[in-house]
Scaffold this motif. Structure first.
Motif, mmCIF file in Angstrom:
data_model
loop_
_atom_site.group_PDB
_atom_site.id
_atom_site.type_symbol
_atom_site.label_atom_id
_atom_site.label_comp_id
_atom_site.label_asym_id
_atom_site.label_seq_id
_atom_site.Cartn_x
_atom_site.Cartn_y
_atom_site.Cartn_z
ATOM 1 N N LYS A 58 0.814 -1.223 0.000
ATOM 2 C CA LYS A 58 0.000 0.000 0.000
ATOM 3 C C LYS A 58 0.842 1.265 0.000
ATOM 4 N N SER A 145 -7.949 -0.431 4.478
ATOM 5 C CA SER A 145 -8.667 -0.367 3.213
ATOM 6 C C SER A 145 -7.697 -0.736 2.082
ATOM 7 N N ASN A 147 -6.461 0.107 -0.776
ATOM 8 C CA ASN A 147 -6.104 1.126 -1.769
ATOM 9 C C ASN A 147 -4.683 1.587 -1.477
ATOM 10 N N SER A 153 -10.811 5.229 -1.248
ATOM 11 C CA SER A 153 -11.059 3.866 -0.754
ATOM 12 C C SER A 153 -11.851 3.047 -1.777
ATOM 13 N N GLU A 182 -15.809 3.835 5.720
ATOM 14 C CA GLU A 182 -15.122 2.998 6.688
ATOM 15 C C GLU A 182 -15.827 3.007 8.049
ATOM 16 N N HIS A 236 -6.219 12.907 2.656
ATOM 17 C CA HIS A 236 -6.554 11.485 2.577
ATOM 18 C C HIS A 236 -7.662 11.318 1.539
HETATM 19 MG MG MG Z 1 -7.894 3.662 4.594
#
Ligand code: MG
Ligand code: TXA
Length: 332
Positions: A58, A145, A147, A153, A182, A236
């Motif tokens: 990631k 997650s 991604n 996400s 999430e 983010h």
């Molecule tokens: Mg995440």
């Protein structure tokens, strides 16, 4: 310490059965799987090499702790030194479901999973394929997650492949995620329960069961490692297209001379001048908005626009989590 590696190459397979995905997890591989919130990138939480692989694939900094997924409350109790009466009440009310509880960890859980913090985040996901996977894998599964770090996400298996194909061993396709944002992360390490991340379970629902909770303020000026929820960076969920936010009730006006996209929670109003519009729900229903949110953001991001204009959500229920995601997505 930040782990960065640009050339992770492996063949990512799409699992034909849940048993195949479980066997891969058991043998230390990285498997993306569906949950009710978003797709997770799973590894056996007891296997430090595999957990390290999550950070590598990631490109995620190791100061950002991972949530451990378990099949039931009994398995959650085994990961912590104290499962308090408040935790029992929350688990009884909301598990399986989009609630992560941060509780004092047992020594055996590696610092890589918790980023050196004294608490571990645990949750029981509410998705039949995820639960069957956890049952067959017979291990706690650490999963962020699925991604690349900081990006949007994934709520479908295709989204996972778009970001991580060739970097992870496998993906289990369980269709689109129903909740779409999430889990809510609630710390029970503090004197008063504290929401570290608003998410798929509303604060109002939590307060109805345990009374008032505090909402952590994540200070972008504070060193990430010193924050209670270190992964909550101000930037983010980022599209590559600049994102600009307007108030929930404001009229959407395109920027002159620019290719503009619009994301809006309900009925659109006048839409002249927008190249592409994503209306998340027909009647501003926030559950439907959440389910469609990340896919809509991706679709706008790939539409070759100069700017995405996004309307804030009403600040109640799931709207709080959605506004949190919007604010971070807009941060550059
Ligand atoms: Mg995440
Ligand atoms: O719905 C979800 O929570 C999804 C699915 C896959 O379960 N997972 C997810 O994980 O969103 P991730 O890694 O993208 O975000 C987890 C965040 C961390 O960035 C951090 O803010 C918080 O949860 N967290 C996890 N463990 C923690 C801990 N031990 N102490 C404090 N915060 C923690």
């Amino acid at each position: 310490m930040t782990v960065h590696r640009t050339t992770v190459v492996c063949k990512t397979i799409v699992c034909k059965t849940i048993a195949e995905a479980a066997n891969l997890l058991k043998s230390g591989r990285l498997v993306a799987f569906p949950t009710e919130t978003v797709y997770g990138l799973g590894a056996d939480a007891r296997n430090s090499r595999s957990v390290a692989g999550i950070f590598e694939s990631k490109q995620r900094p190791t100061f950002d702790p991972l949530i451990v997924h378990v099949v039931d409350v009994a398995s959650a109790r085994e990961l912590v030194t104290e499962f308090s009466p408040i935790a029992e009440r929350l688990a009884a009310a909301f598990w399986p479901g989009p609630l992560t509880l941060v509780l004092p960890k047992i020594a055996e859980i590696s610092d890589l999973v918790t980023a050196g913090l004294p608490g571990v985040g645990v949750r029981v996901p509410n998705h039949p394929a995820a639960l069957e996977l956890l049952r067959l894998a017979e291990c706690p599964v650490a999963a962020p997650s699925a991604n690349l770090f900081g990006r949007i996400s994934p709520t479908t298996a295709q989204h996972v492949l778009d970001g991580l194909n060739g970097r992870i061993d496998a993906v289990l396709d369980g269709g689109p995620c129903g909740v779409g944002v999430e889990s809510t992360v609630l710390s029970l390490m503090t004197e008063e329960p504290m929401i570290l991340r608003p998410g798929g379970l509303s604060i109002e629902d939590i307060e109805a069961v345990i009374g008032p909770v505090q909402l952590a303020t994540t200070d972008p000026n504070k060193d990430a490692a010193a924050q209670m929820a270190p992964g909550m960076l101000s930037r983010h969920y980022s599209p590559t297209t600049p994102l600009s936010i307007i108030e929930a009730t404001s009229k959407a006006i395109p920027v002159a001379g620019q290719k503009c996209g619009l994301m809006t929670y309900g009925p659109v109003g006048v839409t002249i001048g927008f190249q592409k519009i994503e209306q998340l729900a027909e009647f501003s229903d926030l559950k439907t908005c959440a389910a469609n949110f990340f896919a809509a953001l991706r679709s706008l991001d790939s539409a070759d626009l100069d700017v995405i204009i996004a309307r804030k959500f009403p600040p109640i229920g799931l709207g709080i989590a959605l506004n949190d995601r919007l604010k971070r997505a807009a941060c550059r």
